[in-house]
Design a protein around this motif. Structure first.
Motif, mmCIF file in Angstrom:
data_model
loop_
_atom_site.group_PDB
_atom_site.id
_atom_site.type_symbol
_atom_site.label_atom_id
_atom_site.label_comp_id
_atom_site.label_asym_id
_atom_site.label_seq_id
_atom_site.Cartn_x
_atom_site.Cartn_y
_atom_site.Cartn_z
ATOM 1 N N ALA A 1 0.631 -1.105 0.137
ATOM 2 C CA ALA A 1 0.223 -0.228 -0.053
ATOM 3 C C ALA A 1 1.139 1.141 -0.262
ATOM 4 C CB ALA A 1 -0.915 0.257 1.308
ATOM 5 N N PHE A 2 0.428 2.200 -0.015
ATOM 6 C CA PHE A 2 0.655 3.890 -0.374
ATOM 7 C C PHE A 2 -0.164 4.858 0.689
ATOM 8 C CE2 PHE A 2 -1.035 3.723 -4.493
ATOM 9 C CZ PHE A 2 -0.753 5.103 -5.055
ATOM 10 N N ALA A 3 0.601 5.852 0.203
ATOM 11 C CA ALA A 3 -0.019 6.914 0.566
ATOM 12 C C ALA A 3 0.937 8.713 0.443
ATOM 13 C CB ALA A 3 -0.325 6.671 2.504
ATOM 14 N N THR A 4 0.393 9.283 0.427
ATOM 15 C CA THR A 4 0.767 10.393 0.202
ATOM 16 C C THR A 4 -0.305 12.193 0.750
ATOM 17 O OG1 THR A 4 -1.083 11.059 -2.025
ATOM 18 C CG2 THR A 4 0.555 10.177 -2.016
ATOM 19 N N TYR A 5 0.554 12.820 0.964
ATOM 20 C CA TYR A 5 0.067 14.471 1.358
ATOM 21 C C TYR A 5 0.618 15.047 0.692
ATOM 22 C CZ TYR A 5 -2.332 18.050 3.797
ATOM 23 O OH TYR A 5 -2.459 19.045 3.665
ATOM 24 N N GLY A 6 0.006 16.029 0.281
ATOM 25 C CA GLY A 6 0.274 17.524 -0.755
ATOM 26 C C GLY A 6 0.830 16.971 -2.168
ATOM 27 N N ALA A 7 0.193 15.839 -3.016
ATOM 28 C CA ALA A 7 1.177 15.746 -4.236
ATOM 29 C C ALA A 7 -0.236 15.449 -5.157
ATOM 30 C CB ALA A 7 1.984 14.244 -3.949
ATOM 31 N N GLY A 17 -2.790 23.307 -5.352
ATOM 32 C CA GLY A 17 -3.980 24.238 -5.560
ATOM 33 C C GLY A 17 -5.123 23.410 -5.626
ATOM 34 N N HIS A 18 -5.910 23.496 -5.686
ATOM 35 C CA HIS A 18 -7.641 22.730 -5.245
ATOM 36 C C HIS A 18 -7.261 21.148 -5.053
ATOM 37 C CE1 HIS A 18 -9.549 25.737 -7.717
ATOM 38 N NE2 HIS A 18 -8.335 25.775 -8.745
ATOM 39 N N GLY A 19 -6.940 21.571 -3.774
ATOM 40 C CA GLY A 19 -6.433 20.449 -2.909
ATOM 41 C C GLY A 19 -7.215 18.953 -3.287
ATOM 42 N N ALA A 20 -9.010 19.473 -3.064
ATOM 43 C CA ALA A 20 -10.389 18.644 -2.533
ATOM 44 C C ALA A 20 -10.328 17.834 -4.451
ATOM 45 C CB ALA A 20 -11.663 18.984 -2.763
ATOM 46 N N GLN A 21 -9.412 18.600 -5.369
ATOM 47 C CA GLN A 21 -10.212 17.852 -6.486
ATOM 48 C C GLN A 21 -8.887 17.087 -6.985
ATOM 49 O OE1 GLN A 21 -10.674 21.176 -9.740
ATOM 50 N NE2 GLN A 21 -12.258 22.112 -8.160
ATOM 51 N N VAL A 22 -7.584 17.433 -6.325
ATOM 52 C CA VAL A 22 -7.030 16.582 -6.855
ATOM 53 C C VAL A 22 -6.971 15.151 -5.789
ATOM 54 C CG1 VAL A 22 -3.710 16.076 -6.179
ATOM 55 C CG2 VAL A 22 -5.267 18.506 -6.869
ATOM 56 N N ALA A 23 -7.459 15.494 -5.041
ATOM 57 C CA ALA A 23 -7.300 13.618 -3.773
ATOM 58 C C ALA A 23 -8.253 13.409 -4.474
ATOM 59 C CB ALA A 23 -7.696 14.334 -2.966
ATOM 60 N N THR A 72 -3.422 23.523 4.738
ATOM 61 C CA THR A 72 -2.486 23.692 3.679
ATOM 62 C C THR A 72 -1.479 22.984 3.561
ATOM 63 O OG1 THR A 72 -1.045 24.599 5.609
ATOM 64 C CG2 THR A 72 -1.700 26.252 5.054
ATOM 65 N N HIS A 73 -0.185 23.071 2.416
ATOM 66 C CA HIS A 73 0.515 22.147 2.281
ATOM 67 C C HIS A 73 1.360 21.528 3.233
ATOM 68 C CE1 HIS A 73 2.433 20.210 -0.913
ATOM 69 N NE2 HIS A 73 3.683 20.334 -0.489
ATOM 70 N N ALA A 74 1.243 22.209 4.546
ATOM 71 C CA ALA A 74 2.224 21.655 5.972
ATOM 72 C C ALA A 74 1.255 20.041 6.356
ATOM 73 C CB ALA A 74 1.926 22.707 6.892
ATOM 74 N N TRP A 75 2.233 19.682 6.400
ATOM 75 C CA TRP A 75 1.633 17.860 7.267
ATOM 76 C C TRP A 75 0.497 18.472 8.309
ATOM 77 C CZ3 TRP A 75 3.553 13.221 5.214
ATOM 78 C CH2 TRP A 75 2.664 11.859 5.695
ATOM 79 N N PRO A 76 -0.305 17.521 8.093
ATOM 80 C CA PRO A 76 -1.549 18.478 9.134
ATOM 81 C C PRO A 76 -0.872 16.847 9.935
ATOM 82 C CG PRO A 76 -1.978 16.847 6.577
ATOM 83 C CD PRO A 76 -1.077 17.183 6.553
ATOM 84 N N ALA A 77 -1.851 17.585 11.966
ATOM 85 C CA ALA A 77 -1.588 16.699 12.351
ATOM 86 C C ALA A 77 -2.785 16.113 12.664
ATOM 87 C CB ALA A 77 -1.946 18.106 14.118
ATOM 88 N N GLY A 78 -2.366 14.473 12.916
ATOM 89 C CA GLY A 78 -3.228 13.354 12.899
ATOM 90 C C GLY A 78 -3.436 12.539 11.171
ATOM 91 N N ALA A 79 -2.697 13.295 10.860
ATOM 92 C CA ALA A 79 -2.406 12.499 9.447
ATOM 93 C C ALA A 79 -1.123 11.024 9.539
ATOM 94 C CB ALA A 79 -1.836 13.563 8.239
ATOM 95 N N THR A 80 -0.656 11.038 10.108
ATOM 96 C CA THR A 80 0.305 10.382 10.823
ATOM 97 C C THR A 80 0.272 9.125 10.616
ATOM 98 O OG1 THR A 80 2.186 12.132 11.357
ATOM 99 C CG2 THR A 80 2.222 9.449 11.772
ATOM 100 N N GLY A 81 -1.832 9.020 12.112
ATOM 101 C CA GLY A 81 -1.810 7.877 12.622
ATOM 102 C C GLY A 81 -3.164 7.568 11.644
#
Length: 281
Positions: A169-175, A203-209, A257-266
């Motif tokens: 499996a893989f996971a990404t943030y801000g990409a 850019g449009h994070g929701a659309q990218v996701a 924003t682009h900064a790694w969000p709290a809670g994403a790691t878990g």
């Protein structure tokens, strides 16, 4: 094995926005119950390195987590940003942090930084890191997980498409993916895509996701039904029952924003650690 100590200098902030990770201030990488070594690998005409972290009370058969830093971030600060070290401290995983050339990754389609300009073969490098670490640590080959942030996330998308047999499996943030993946061999690879709606770099994070998760739902032949829940400030949407027992998940962080969000790691670890590749590469 050497230990991380206090006094790691803060990285130089990347001045070009596209593909850069958000800054982090880290004056300590001290952790309890972990050991670390810097391992060196030949990669073409280059000598490449990665940090290998494992529990002090090491044993065979742990998952192997590969974490790719963002552009403009040194490998140690990347480890602080993403926050996965605690899983090694708890004895739950071996973790490797490959170092990009010029704090960047050649993620395809001309991205990004020095690594792209020099046409560095990061695909082969990450494959070599996985092979070397899995052998050295006798990790579980069915549970190799990939995480990428920003420019590292872009490379993670590329690796998941061209070398899907390496990972469960893989996971990404801000990409965003460098290109749509149509490789049928990627079928059955679980994916988590995370983005913030306030990400001006992406850019449009929701659309990218949504676009990226839709690509992997198609590849994994996921049923259309999904489940959603809120883990403030994220909306977590999950598709299960996909090919080979795989799953796809999107995390959309409202206003983040682009900064790694709290809670994403878990959230990422919970998703990744539930995936097992049925056939080792």
């Amino acid at each position: 094995m050497a230990r991380w100590r206090r006094g790691i200098p803060v990285f130089l902030l990347c001045v070009a926005l596209a593909g850069c990770a958000a800054p982090v201030k880290a004056d300590s990488l001290a952790g309890q119950g972990i050991s670390i070594e810097t391992r060196t690998l030949p990669a073409g005409h280059l000598s490449r390195t990665y940090l290998a972290v494992r529990p002090e009370k090491a044993h065979s058969g742990l998952p192997l987590l590969v974490v790719l830093h963002g552009r403009g971030v040194d490998v140690r600060n990347g480890a602080v940003q993403t926050g996965f070290l605690g899983y090694a401290e708890q004895g739950l995983a071996d973790i490797v942090y490959p170092a990009g050339i010029g704090q960047s990754w050649n993620a395809g389609s001309g991205c990004c930084g020095i690594a792209a300009r020099q046409r560095v073969d990061d695909t082969s490098f990450i494959a070599a890191v996985v092979a070397d670490a899995a052998h050295a640590f006798t990790s579980d080959p069915r549970r190799v997980y990939l995480v990428g942030y920003s420019n590292g996330g872009r490379l993670a998308f590329h690796l998941a498409c061209v070398s899907p047999g390496l990972f469960a499996a893989f996971a990404t943030y801000g990409a965003a993916p460098p290109a749509p993946c149509t490789n049928p061999a990627a079928k059955g690879l679980s994916a988590l895509v995370a983005a913030g709606t306030g990400d001006r770099v992406l850019g449009h994070g929701a659309q990218v996701a949504e676009h990226a998760s839709a690509t992997w739902r198609t590849l994994d032949a996921c049923p259309p039904a999904s489940s959603s829940r809120r883990v403030s400030p994220a909306v977590v949407t999950t598709w299960t029952g996909c090919a080979g027992g795989s799953a796809v998940q999107s995390l959309v962080y409202s206003g983040v924003t682009h900064a790694w969000p709290a809670g994403a790691t878990g959230l990422m670890w919970t998703f990744l650690s539930g995936q097992v590749r049925r056939t080792a590469a």
